[in-house]
Design a protein around this motif. Structure first.
Motif, PDB file in Angstrom:
ATOM      1  N   ARG A  48     -44.275   2.087  19.596  1.00  0.00           N
ATOM      2  CA  ARG A  48     -44.523   1.056  20.606  1.00  0.00           C
ATOM      3  C   ARG A  48     -43.994   1.474  21.969  1.00  0.00           C
ATOM      4  NH1 ARG A  48     -46.085  -3.976  19.931  1.00  0.00           N
ATOM      5  NH2 ARG A  48     -45.764  -3.779  17.677  1.00  0.00           N
ATOM      6  N   ALA A  49     -42.829   2.112  22.010  1.00  0.00           N
ATOM      7  CA  ALA A  49     -42.275   2.544  23.297  1.00  0.00           C
ATOM      8  C   ALA A  49     -43.174   3.589  23.958  1.00  0.00           C
ATOM      9  CB  ALA A  49     -40.867   3.095  23.096  1.00  0.00           C
ATOM     10  N   LYS A  50     -43.714   4.478  23.147  1.00  0.00           N
ATOM     11  CA  LYS A  50     -44.626   5.489  23.693  1.00  0.00           C
ATOM     12  C   LYS A  50     -45.910   4.855  24.210  1.00  0.00           C
ATOM     13  CE  LYS A  50     -45.860   9.840  24.285  1.00  0.00           C
ATOM     14  NZ  LYS A  50     -45.186  10.750  25.224  1.00  0.00           N
ATOM     15  N   VAL A  51     -46.385   3.824  23.512  1.00  0.00           N
ATOM     16  CA  VAL A  51     -47.595   3.130  23.948  1.00  0.00           C
ATOM     17  C   VAL A  51     -47.358   2.433  25.279  1.00  0.00           C
ATOM     18  CG1 VAL A  51     -49.198   1.275  23.377  1.00  0.00           C
ATOM     19  CG2 VAL A  51     -48.495   2.892  21.606  1.00  0.00           C
ATOM     20  N   ASN A  99     -49.233   2.953  28.760  1.00  0.00           N
ATOM     21  CA  ASN A  99     -49.870   1.830  29.457  1.00  0.00           C
ATOM     22  C   ASN A  99     -49.484   1.803  30.930  1.00  0.00           C
ATOM     23  OD1 ASN A  99     -51.435   0.692  27.427  1.00  0.00           O
ATOM     24  ND2 ASN A  99     -49.738  -0.515  26.608  1.00  0.00           N
ATOM     25  N   SER A 100     -48.227   2.134  31.219  1.00  0.00           N
ATOM     26  CA  SER A 100     -47.797   2.148  32.612  1.00  0.00           C
ATOM     27  C   SER A 100     -48.499   3.237  33.419  1.00  0.00           C
ATOM     28  CB  SER A 100     -46.279   2.352  32.679  1.00  0.00           C
ATOM     29  OG  SER A 100     -45.927   3.621  32.127  1.00  0.00           O
ATOM     30  N   ILE A 101     -49.004   4.236  32.714  1.00  0.00           N
ATOM     31  CA  ILE A 101     -49.693   5.327  33.409  1.00  0.00           C
ATOM     32  C   ILE A 101     -51.193   5.081  33.501  1.00  0.00           C
ATOM     33  CG2 ILE A 101     -50.188   7.807  33.353  1.00  0.00           C
ATOM     34  CD1 ILE A 101     -47.543   8.198  31.889  1.00  0.00           C
ATOM     35  N   TYR A 102     -51.823   4.646  32.428  1.00  0.00           N
ATOM     36  CA  TYR A 102     -53.282   4.558  32.352  1.00  0.00           C
ATOM     37  C   TYR A 102     -53.836   3.145  32.462  1.00  0.00           C
ATOM     38  CZ  TYR A 102     -52.938   9.364  30.692  1.00  0.00           C
ATOM     39  OH  TYR A 102     -52.681  10.701  30.591  1.00  0.00           O
ATOM     40  N   ARG A 103     -52.991   2.133  32.459  1.00  0.00           N
ATOM     41  CA  ARG A 103     -53.470   0.753  32.567  1.00  0.00           C
ATOM     42  C   ARG A 103     -53.006   0.170  33.887  1.00  0.00           C
ATOM     43  NH1 ARG A 103     -55.746   2.699  28.895  1.00  0.00           N
ATOM     44  NH2 ARG A 103     -55.880   1.962  26.736  1.00  0.00           N
TER      45      ARG A 103
END
Length: 365
Positions: free
Chosen positions: A253-256, A260-264
């Motif tokens: 989850r932390a990696k996701v 997300n902070s990069i691609y979303r």
């Protein structure tokens, strides 16, 4: 020396040698006559326009050998019909001679399908027609290769380049019509890399970057993140990047969240909504050309006639002046009437209007 040469034993040996030589020559010619059937000839029967089966039977019954050769297919003649023969009919040959017959084949000779896959459809159609294949139906299929020939179908089955088909066969072709627009991206999170490849390919997308957490290339790793996200719409052929690991998405989850902070893109809902005002209608400027001011007319000054000074006349001494001292000059008549004294006019009087002469004062000295 001569006595020994004419010995009866020598002569006997010479006669025996000559006899053996002559006998061998005679036997050789007899064998050749028997083997080649010397002096025996039979006519060649006419088998043109007959079927190959009837022609073979006739030649066998005549005692001739045959050789069958197929020519290029000619639709004007029946299949397996004899078109030519050599030697020609009515020729006389020895028994057992070879006769070559040329037969019309059953159909056209097969041709090789050229490699025109992924080529421009216009050039591909031209190449297929050159080798003797006829284009039937043209089927358009969504593809990023617009106007490219994707597949060749013969009787509903795909045909690979290099296959052999009968000449003038009718084939169907599949041509790309361009990519599809606004396709929903499928969700592959939780699937293995192998399963994700099949789902993405079925949805008409391409596999982009596949990053494994441990750096391996194991197709059994589980997808825990994808970009673009599922539910987004993209055009056909766009690439989908995948992140895979041997751990489950819940464990990463932390990696996701980091991805997300990069691609979303995050939308800040604390800001007030943006109010858009309508722009007033733009008044088009008037581009009519300005009215030109009237040009003042220039007054042309009238030319005044030149005054001519009459010649002074002198009277005889003691003569009385006529009148009261001012004598009006006589005017010349325009008609046939007139006095004897006429005034001479210059050459430019025709161009100037006639002016009324003024009275001149005559000074008498």
């Amino acid at each position: 020396m001569l006595k020994s040469l004419f010995n009866w034993k020598v002569l006997l040996n010479l006669v025996v040698a000559i006899g053996v030589f002559v006998g061998l020559v005679w036997l050789t010619f007899r064998w050749l006559e028997y083997h080649t059937n010397h002096g025996q000839e039979i006519p060649v029967p006419n088998v043109i326009n007959k079927s190959v089966y009837d022609a073979v039977k006739i030649l066998e019954d005549t005692g001739l050998e045959y050789e069958v050769d197929s020519a290029e297919y000619n639709p004007k003649y029946k299949p397996f019909q004899v078109l030519k023969m050599h030697p020609i009919s009515s020729s006389r040959v020895k028994p057992g001679s070879l006769v070559r017959i040329v037969v019309n084949p059953r159909t056209w000779a097969p041709i090789t399908v050229p490699d025109v896959i992924n080529r421009y459809s216009g050039l591909a159609f031209q190449r297929l027609d050159q080798v003797g294949l006829k284009i039937g139906d043209t089927i358009y299929e969504p593809s990023i290769q617009k106007d490219a020939l994707l597949r060749i179908l013969y009787k509903g089955n795909a045909v690979n380049p290099g296959s052999r088909l009968p000449r003038f066969s009718v084939i169907d072709v599949v041509v790309g019509s361009g990519p599809m627009r606004n396709i929903s991206i499928p969700s592959v999170v939780g699937l293995t890399v192998k399963e994700a490849r099949a789902v993405i390919s079925k949805s008409m997308f391409e596999i982009g970057l596949v990053e494994h957490e441990d750096g391996s290339k194991d197709e059994s790793d589980i997808i825990y993140y994808q970009d673009p996200a599922s539910g987004d719409v993209r055009d056909q052929g766009m690439q989908i990047d995948l992140w895979a690991s041997k751990r489950t998405p819940a464990e990463l989850r932390a990696k996701v969240e980091q991805l997300n902070s990069i691609y979303r893109m995050k939308v800040d809902t604390s800001l007030p909504p943006v109010h858009y005002d309508e722009v007033p209608n733009h008044v088009e400027p008037n581009y009519d050309p300005p009215v030109a001011a009237p040009v003042p007319k220039k007054e042309i000054p009238k030319s005044e006639p030149t005054k001519t000074e009459p010649a002074k006349t002198s009277t005889a001494a003691g003569a009385k002046p006529a009148g009261t001292g001012a004598e009006k000059p006589k005017t010349t008549a325009t008609g046939s009437q007139g006095s004897g004294n006429k005034t001479a006019t210059s050459g430019n009087t025709a161009q100037q209007p006639a002016q009324k002469p003024k009275a001149k004062k005559v000074v008498v000295e």
